[in-house]
Design a protein around this motif. Structure first.
Motif, PDB file in Angstrom:
ATOM      1  N   LEU A 152       0.822  -1.209   0.000  1.00  0.00           N
ATOM      2  CA  LEU A 152       0.000   0.000   0.000  1.00  0.00           C
ATOM      3  C   LEU A 152       0.855   1.259   0.000  1.00  0.00           C
ATOM      4  CD1 LEU A 152      -2.767  -1.093   2.549  1.00  0.00           C
ATOM      5  CD2 LEU A 152      -3.045  -0.782   0.078  1.00  0.00           C
ATOM      6  N   LEU A 153       1.957   1.236   0.756  1.00  0.00           N
ATOM      7  CA  LEU A 153       2.824   2.407   0.810  1.00  0.00           C
ATOM      8  C   LEU A 153       3.599   2.580  -0.494  1.00  0.00           C
ATOM      9  CD1 LEU A 153       4.188   1.945   4.442  1.00  0.00           C
ATOM     10  CD2 LEU A 153       2.456   3.584   3.688  1.00  0.00           C
ATOM     11  N   ALA A 154       4.158   1.487  -1.009  1.00  0.00           N
ATOM     12  CA  ALA A 154       4.949   1.579  -2.238  1.00  0.00           C
ATOM     13  C   ALA A 154       4.082   1.997  -3.425  1.00  0.00           C
ATOM     14  CB  ALA A 154       5.639   0.245  -2.525  1.00  0.00           C
ATOM     15  N   THR A 155       2.832   1.547  -3.445  1.00  0.00           N
ATOM     16  CA  THR A 155       1.928   1.963  -4.515  1.00  0.00           C
ATOM     17  C   THR A 155       1.759   3.472  -4.503  1.00  0.00           C
ATOM     18  OG1 THR A 155       0.715  -0.131  -4.507  1.00  0.00           O
ATOM     19  CG2 THR A 155      -0.425   1.794  -5.405  1.00  0.00           C
ATOM     20  N   GLN A 156       1.487   4.028  -3.338  1.00  0.00           N
ATOM     21  CA  GLN A 156       1.299   5.481  -3.242  1.00  0.00           C
ATOM     22  C   GLN A 156       2.561   6.242  -3.649  1.00  0.00           C
ATOM     23  OE1 GLN A 156      -1.032   6.762   0.451  1.00  0.00           O
ATOM     24  NE2 GLN A 156      -0.640   4.602   0.917  1.00  0.00           N
ATOM     25  N   LEU A 157       3.713   5.769  -3.186  1.00  0.00           N
ATOM     26  CA  LEU A 157       4.960   6.465  -3.500  1.00  0.00           C
ATOM     27  C   LEU A 157       5.297   6.365  -4.984  1.00  0.00           C
ATOM     28  CD1 LEU A 157       7.171   5.444  -0.438  1.00  0.00           C
ATOM     29  CD2 LEU A 157       5.959   7.604  -0.799  1.00  0.00           C
ATOM     30  N   ALA A 158       5.049   5.193  -5.585  1.00  0.00           N
ATOM     31  CA  ALA A 158       5.336   5.019  -7.010  1.00  0.00           C
ATOM     32  C   ALA A 158       4.411   5.873  -7.872  1.00  0.00           C
ATOM     33  CB  ALA A 158       5.214   3.545  -7.391  1.00  0.00           C
ATOM     34  N   VAL A 159       3.149   5.922  -7.511  1.00  0.00           N
ATOM     35  CA  VAL A 159       2.194   6.736  -8.263  1.00  0.00           C
ATOM     36  C   VAL A 159       2.554   8.213  -8.142  1.00  0.00           C
ATOM     37  CG1 VAL A 159      -0.221   7.476  -8.358  1.00  0.00           C
ATOM     38  CG2 VAL A 159       0.330   5.048  -8.143  1.00  0.00           C
ATOM     39  N   ALA A 160       2.968   8.628  -6.950  1.00  0.00           N
ATOM     40  CA  ALA A 160       3.355  10.028  -6.753  1.00  0.00           C
ATOM     41  C   ALA A 160       4.554  10.408  -7.611  1.00  0.00           C
ATOM     42  CB  ALA A 160       3.668  10.282  -5.283  1.00  0.00           C
ATOM     43  N   ARG A 161       5.374   9.425  -7.965  1.00  0.00           N
ATOM     44  CA  ARG A 161       6.549   9.677  -8.801  1.00  0.00           C
ATOM     45  C   ARG A 161       6.242   9.554 -10.294  1.00  0.00           C
ATOM     46  NH1 ARG A 161      11.426   9.383  -5.953  1.00  0.00           N
ATOM     47  NH2 ARG A 161      12.526   8.720  -7.836  1.00  0.00           N
ATOM     48  N   GLY A 162       4.976   9.250 -10.623  1.00  0.00           N
ATOM     49  CA  GLY A 162       4.565   9.197 -12.018  1.00  0.00           C
ATOM     50  C   GLY A 162       4.450   7.815 -12.609  1.00  0.00           C
ATOM     51  N   GLY A 163       4.637   6.779 -11.807  1.00  0.00           N
ATOM     52  CA  GLY A 163       4.535   5.418 -12.310  1.00  0.00           C
ATOM     53  C   GLY A 163       3.097   4.947 -12.424  1.00  0.00           C
ATOM     54  N   ARG A 164       2.895   3.931 -13.266  1.00  0.00           N
ATOM     55  CA  ARG A 164       1.602   3.252 -13.358  1.00  0.00           C
ATOM     56  C   ARG A 164       1.772   1.888 -12.714  1.00  0.00           C
ATOM     57  NH1 ARG A 164      -1.849   0.543 -18.097  1.00  0.00           N
ATOM     58  NH2 ARG A 164       0.193  -0.237 -18.704  1.00  0.00           N
ATOM     59  N   VAL A 165       0.965   1.601 -11.677  1.00  0.00           N
ATOM     60  CA  VAL A 165       1.180   0.437 -10.843  1.00  0.00           C
ATOM     61  C   VAL A 165       0.107  -0.618 -11.082  1.00  0.00           C
ATOM     62  CG1 VAL A 165       1.414  -0.406  -8.473  1.00  0.00           C
ATOM     63  CG2 VAL A 165       2.305   1.855  -9.089  1.00  0.00           C
ATOM     64  N   SER A 178      -6.117  -1.825  -2.592  1.00  0.00           N
ATOM     65  CA  SER A 178      -5.011  -1.513  -3.495  1.00  0.00           C
ATOM     66  C   SER A 178      -5.401  -0.433  -4.492  1.00  0.00           C
ATOM     67  CB  SER A 178      -4.555  -2.782  -4.220  1.00  0.00           C
ATOM     68  OG  SER A 178      -3.448  -2.529  -5.048  1.00  0.00           O
ATOM     69  N   SER A 179      -6.602  -0.532  -5.030  1.00  0.00           N
ATOM     70  CA  SER A 179      -7.075   0.496  -5.965  1.00  0.00           C
ATOM     71  C   SER A 179      -7.174   1.852  -5.286  1.00  0.00           C
ATOM     72  CB  SER A 179      -8.439   0.092  -6.538  1.00  0.00           C
ATOM     73  OG  SER A 179      -8.333  -1.075  -7.323  1.00  0.00           O
ATOM     74  N   ALA A 180      -7.653   1.857  -4.049  1.00  0.00           N
ATOM     75  CA  ALA A 180      -7.767   3.119  -3.317  1.00  0.00           C
ATOM     76  C   ALA A 180      -6.404   3.752  -3.077  1.00  0.00           C
ATOM     77  CB  ALA A 180      -8.481   2.886  -1.989  1.00  0.00           C
ATOM     78  N   ALA A 181      -5.339   2.915  -3.009  1.00  0.00           N
ATOM     79  CA  ALA A 181      -3.984   3.428  -2.820  1.00  0.00           C
ATOM     80  C   ALA A 181      -3.392   3.976  -4.106  1.00  0.00           C
ATOM     81  CB  ALA A 181      -3.089   2.337  -2.255  1.00  0.00           C
ATOM     82  N   GLY A 182      -4.080   3.730  -5.239  1.00  0.00           N
ATOM     83  CA  GLY A 182      -3.613   4.288  -6.498  1.00  0.00           C
ATOM     84  C   GLY A 182      -3.266   3.295  -7.574  1.00  0.00           C
ATOM     85  N   ALA A 183      -3.430   2.008  -7.316  1.00  0.00           N
ATOM     86  CA  ALA A 183      -3.125   1.008  -8.345  1.00  0.00           C
ATOM     87  C   ALA A 183      -4.030   1.209  -9.555  1.00  0.00           C
ATOM     88  CB  ALA A 183      -3.293  -0.401  -7.797  1.00  0.00           C
ATOM     89  N   ALA A 184      -3.424   1.222 -10.745  1.00  0.00           N
ATOM     90  CA  ALA A 184      -4.211   1.373 -11.971  1.00  0.00           C
ATOM     91  C   ALA A 184      -4.966   0.096 -12.297  1.00  0.00           C
ATOM     92  CB  ALA A 184      -3.289   1.748 -13.129  1.00  0.00           C
ATOM     93  N   HIS A 185      -4.375  -1.045 -11.956  1.00  0.00           N
ATOM     94  CA  HIS A 185      -4.990  -2.348 -12.210  1.00  0.00           C
ATOM     95  C   HIS A 185      -4.621  -3.285 -11.077  1.00  0.00           C
ATOM     96  CE1 HIS A 185      -5.844  -1.157 -16.385  1.00  0.00           C
ATOM     97  NE2 HIS A 185      -4.604  -0.695 -16.426  1.00  0.00           N
ATOM     98  N   THR A 186      -5.553  -4.168 -10.710  1.00  0.00           N
ATOM     99  CA  THR A 186      -5.266  -5.229  -9.742  1.00  0.00           C
ATOM    100  C   THR A 186      -5.527  -6.566 -10.409  1.00  0.00           C
ATOM    101  OG1 THR A 186      -7.520  -5.238  -8.841  1.00  0.00           O
ATOM    102  CG2 THR A 186      -5.911  -3.759  -7.796  1.00  0.00           C
ATOM    103  N   VAL A 187      -4.708  -7.552 -10.058  1.00  0.00           N
ATOM    104  CA  VAL A 187      -4.820  -8.891 -10.629  1.00  0.00           C
ATOM    105  C   VAL A 187      -4.954  -9.886  -9.481  1.00  0.00           C
ATOM    106  CG1 VAL A 187      -3.696 -10.653 -12.032  1.00  0.00           C
ATOM    107  CG2 VAL A 187      -3.394  -8.227 -12.609  1.00  0.00           C
TER     108      VAL A 187
END
Length: 327
Positions: A152-165, A178-187
């Motif tokens: 959850l933390l890494a997702t937020q930090l990666a999205v803040a840096r411009g990544g698609r998670v 996970s989606s609420a944390a910013g994940a573009a897709h969950t599997v």
């Protein structure tokens, strides 16, 4: 003081709440009244005997609290300071001896229970996305266990840096977190019969057939092969944990055949090599949490007396976010 001891190597049943003498700080140490102790897989590895430890020992390495005493030579902290730490063996207790070199100040406004959840998982998430593979705009990221504490933390930090998670999860509830944390897709990898074939296919379908630039894998044995196949050419697999067990020996030629891939097995200690690095990572993570820019999910809290149940919940994958013991 009350503390949680592992009396011998074994399962959660070897943990018990005991009464011990109050400790006295030695040179370079802080005596801290513990407000919260983080529960981590390293605690279970040490309890089980997977990592060599003396028995009995007081469990736990992470926490936050208020300084009550100073050992000789400590001049960077004062009694009454609010501090957190990532490496102080014996943290499942009402009082802990914390090396001053490992302690950091907790920002004003940040609850100490939240602070206790951040040193290990927060700084791990930080070094993963800011240093091991520096996520930036245009990067596709695959992150396993997206609803876990690091996830959850890494997702937020990666999205803040411009990544698609893209994250892997095991239940609809975890997918929602996970989606609420910013994940573009969950599997949902728990629903896959052949993870090594099905997960890379799903990932490539989401990345125009290319695969991801980086995989952050803290699961290990059960996901390693699928992680490798999910990478694009010259991608990086960051294997930072082994919650499903250690990965068997790897033939380096596999990296060649799969597209000149990179494989690294980092550890937090090597990314906290100096005091300046420790303060940088902790300040960015705790500062973001204090400012409301980083959501820290406390998935469950337990008393010291219920530490065995906390370990069962963690090892049984029944938790999301962070588990914290409250003395």
């Amino acid at each position: 003081m009350r503390a949680v001891q592992a009396r011998e190597a074994g399962g959660p049943e070897v943990l018990s709440s005991v009464e011990l003498p109050d400790p006295e700080p030695g040179p370079g140490q802080l005596l801290v009244r513990v407000a919260g102790a983080g529960v981590n897989f390293i605690d279970t590895y040490r309890r089980s005997g997977q990592y060599l430890m003396p028995f009995p020992h007081v469990v736990g390495v992470e926490g936050a609290g208020v300084v009550e005493g100073l050992g000789e030579g400590v001049d960077a902290f004062a009694v009454g300071d609010r501090v957190a730490w990532n490496d102080a063996p014996g943290s499942y207790a009402e009082l802990a001896l914390v090396p001053a070199a490992n302690a950091v100040r907790v920002p004003a406004g940040l609850d100490l229970t939240v602070a206790a959840a951040l040193p290990l998982q927060g700084m791990t998430a930080h070094y993963l996305v800011a240093s091991t593979f520096e996520v930036g705009p245009g990067h596709d990221v695959l992150l396993h266990a997206g609803a876990g504490g690091v996830g959850l933390l890494a997702t937020q930090l990666a999205v803040a840096r411009g990544g698609r998670v893209i994250t892997t999860v095991s239940t609809p509830e975890k997918a929602a977190l996970s989606s609420a944390a910013g994940a573009a897709h969950t599997v949902d990898y728990a629903a896959m019969g052949d993870l090594t074939a099905e997960l890379p296919a799903a990932v490539r379908a989401l990345t125009d057939g290319q695969g991801v630039h980086v995989v952050y894998d803290g699961v290990g044995r059960s996901t390693f092969d699928a992680s490798l196949v999910s990478l694009r050419k010259r991608g990086m697999l960051v294997l930072f944990g082994a919650s499903s067990g250690p990965v068997p020996a790897v033939d380096p030629q596999r990296l060649n055949r799969a597209g000149s891939l990179f494989l690294t097995r980092p550890t937090l200690g090597d990314y906290l090599a100096t005091r300046a690095e420790l303060e940088w990572r902790s300040a960015e993570v705790m500062g973001a949490a204090a400012a409301g820019d980083l959501d820290v999910r406390i998935g469950a809290t337990f008393s010291l007396a219920d530490a065995a149940e906390a370990h069962r919940a963690l090892e049984g994958r029944r938790t999301t976010g962070k588990v914290v013991l409250i003395p």
